[in-house]
Motif scaffolding. Structure first.
Motif, PDB file in Angstrom:
ATOM      1  N   SER A  21     -20.346 -15.597  12.619  1.00  9.69           N
ATOM      2  CA  SER A  21     -19.491 -14.545  12.050  1.00  9.69           C
ATOM      3  C   SER A  21     -18.017 -14.944  11.998  1.00  9.69           C
ATOM      4  CB  SER A  21     -19.635 -13.256  12.870  1.00  9.69           C
ATOM      5  OG  SER A  21     -19.065 -13.406  14.160  1.00  9.69           O
TER       6      SER A  21
ATOM      7  N   ASP B  39     -24.703 -15.958  17.047  1.00  6.37           N
ATOM      8  CA  ASP B  39     -24.357 -14.886  16.113  1.00  6.37           C
ATOM      9  C   ASP B  39     -22.838 -14.724  15.999  1.00  6.37           C
ATOM     10  OD1 ASP B  39     -27.059 -14.511  15.813  1.00  6.37           O
ATOM     11  OD2 ASP B  39     -27.168 -12.762  17.144  1.00  6.37           O
TER      12      ASP B  39
ATOM     13  N   LYS C 119     -26.679 -14.926  21.346  1.00 11.44           N
ATOM     14  CA  LYS C 119     -25.510 -14.084  21.100  1.00 11.44           C
ATOM     15  C   LYS C 119     -24.310 -14.939  20.687  1.00 11.44           C
ATOM     16  CE  LYS C 119     -23.096 -10.079  22.958  1.00 11.44           C
ATOM     17  NZ  LYS C 119     -22.994  -9.133  24.114  1.00 11.44           N
TER      18      LYS C 119
END
Length: 476
Positions: free
Chosen positions: A78, A74, A71
């Protein structure tokens, strides 16, 4: 931007005693943010939070830790533009370079840690006995300013993957990207106290973390001088110390190397404004190619553009600080005074750059390995060139240094390359520009440090191994 708080026990908290510190944009010499430098009380508070969280975090499954790291990955991916902007402001990496090499070096270590964790065996059978790999405890991570996310994530990711809890002290000169990472760690859902961040200098927060009796391990990247002090302080509590320190890499160019290898060697020295510990800062050239190599280096240096980190495009940005700028200028002057031949660059800023910590891309020829500029880590875009006559002499010059981080070999004679690589006293050797992968260990010999970071070696650095005999084990 005001970033005066610290991330401790799952929340942003105010310092015990406010101590404002301006983060300087090295392209403009103006403050771009204000942080607070922490004190002993802040370090102690962060260590208490990490110690409290360790019992539960250390017993989580690897699957739980893996899910949180995925997580975080990710979220990190971003926020490329945010990290690039922060690193460009805080340490002067040109914005395109910050969004590519600087950012991606961090993501590659995060991704590699995830890959290793997926298959790592925390328990294994050896004959009739069993080996258990268990997290060492509270890890204090002290990181430098030159590759912010590279150096932070090569420590934070494996420490968390191993089940350790963490107190991070990033460089006070470049703290903004680390504070952004702390926000993402919080957003990813890591439990309170597992990751903590305290800003501060080495004399106060760094020294307290190093000597703290409740810190089980210190992982430090920085100067050899500071590494020695950390080792001495940590010895009082016999804690594990992992050090990644300075370097003075030799790039050995044999007579059969292509011209492109000479160009790449110069560019490798100038990359990141020369502020890389593993940069090939000493170019050792076979005498038959030496004059040609000096001319190529002169042309490459003259063709380098230097400018603001906020400008797009490929160019050399500023050094990190005024103090470091003066240090590099002093060493350039020493090179001149000691008789090295200045063939490019030199003292002062490049033309039309009156503001900012910019340095002229500089090349010295006819250097001896006893000169100061060949012995000391300059940490700027300064290349020293030394001729050699035989393979044995090249190896002797390359190894005649207190450092042993990375060396480089340029030759089309692969048996010779392998032969020389075996004899070089360094933790890493790169042959013909075939850069080492992220799944290899990063670290050095001698005064370049101890321990290895990256991939499985980085994970194991944060683990204790326990041998157990006898007993009934599930699955036996």
């Amino acid at each position: 931007m005001n970033h005066r708080q610290f991330y401790i026990d799952g929340a942003w908290v105010s310092p015990s005693n406010p101590n404002d510190f301006a983060v300087i944009d090295p392209s403009t010499e103006l403050a771009c943010a204000t942080i607070s430098l922490g004190g002993v009380e802040d370090a102690d508070r962060a260590v208490r939070a990490a110690r409290k969280a360790f019992d539960s975090w250390s017993t989580t499954t690897s699957e739980t830790r893996l899910a949180l790291l995925e997580k975080l990955r990710d979220l990190y991916l971003s926020h490329r533009d945010d990290f690039a902007g922060a690193m460009s402001q805080e340490m002067g990496a040109p914005i395109d370079f910050a969004g590519s090499a600087q950012f991606e070096s961090g993501s590659s270590h995060l991704e590699e840690t995830i890959r290793v964790l997926r298959s790592f065996e925390f328990e294994s059978i050896r004959g009739k006995d069993r080996l258990l790999y268990q997290p060492i405890g509270v890890a204090a991570l002290i990181t430098p300013w030159n590759w912010p996310m590279n150096q932070v994530l090569i420590k934070v990711a494996p420490a968390l993957a191993a089940g350790c809890t963490v107190v991070l002290k990033p460089s006070e000169l470049a703290p903004l990207s680390s504070m952004l990472l702390a926000e993402l760690i919080h957003k990813a859902g890591f439990p309170p106290g597992v990751f903590n961040l305290v800003n501060g200098d080495g004399v106060c927060v760094g020294a307290r973390l190093t000597a703290h009796p409740d810190v089980d391990m210190v992982s430090f990247t920085g100067s050899t001088r500071a590494g020695v002090l950390i080792s001495k302080a940590a010895a009082e509590t016999v804690k594990r110390v992992s050090l990644e320190l300075g370097g003075k890499g030799a790039n050995i160019v044999f007579d059969d190397a292509p011209d492109d290898a000479l160009v790449d060697g110069v560019l490798g020295c100038f990359g990141n404004a020369g502020q890389s510990c593993d940069a090939p800062t000493r170019m050792l050239v076979a005498r038959s190619r030496y004059d040609q190599a000096v001319e190529i280096a002169k042309q490459v240096a003259a063709g380098q553009q230097v400018g603001s980190a906020h400008q797009p495009g490929e160019h050399i940005g500023p050094l990190i600080s005024k103090a470091h700028w003066f240090k590099v200028q002093k060493l350039i002057r020493q090179g001149i005074d000691e008789g090295a031949k200045l063939v490019a660059g030199g003292e002062g800023r490049p033309e039309q750059l009156e503001t900012g910590y910019f340095v002229k891309p500089t090349v010295f020829a006819d250097v001896t390995n006893q000169m100061t500029i060949a012995r000391e880590e300059i940490f700027g875009p300064v290349l020293v060139m030394i001729p050699f006559d035989t393979e044995e002499e090249a190896i002797a010059i390359a190894n005649d240094t207190p450092y042993g981080l990375g060396n480089y070999i340029q030759t089309q004679d692969l048996p010779r390359a392998v032969r020389v690589a075996r004899k070089l006293l360094s933790g890493m050797v790169t042959i013909n520009g075939d850069w080492l992968g992220v799944d290899t260990p990063f670290g050095g010999f001698k005064q370049s440090g101890n321990g290895r970071e990256g991939s499985v070696w980085g994970l194991e650095d944060y683990l204790e191994v326990k041998a157990v005999s006898g007993g009934a084990w599930p699955g036996n």
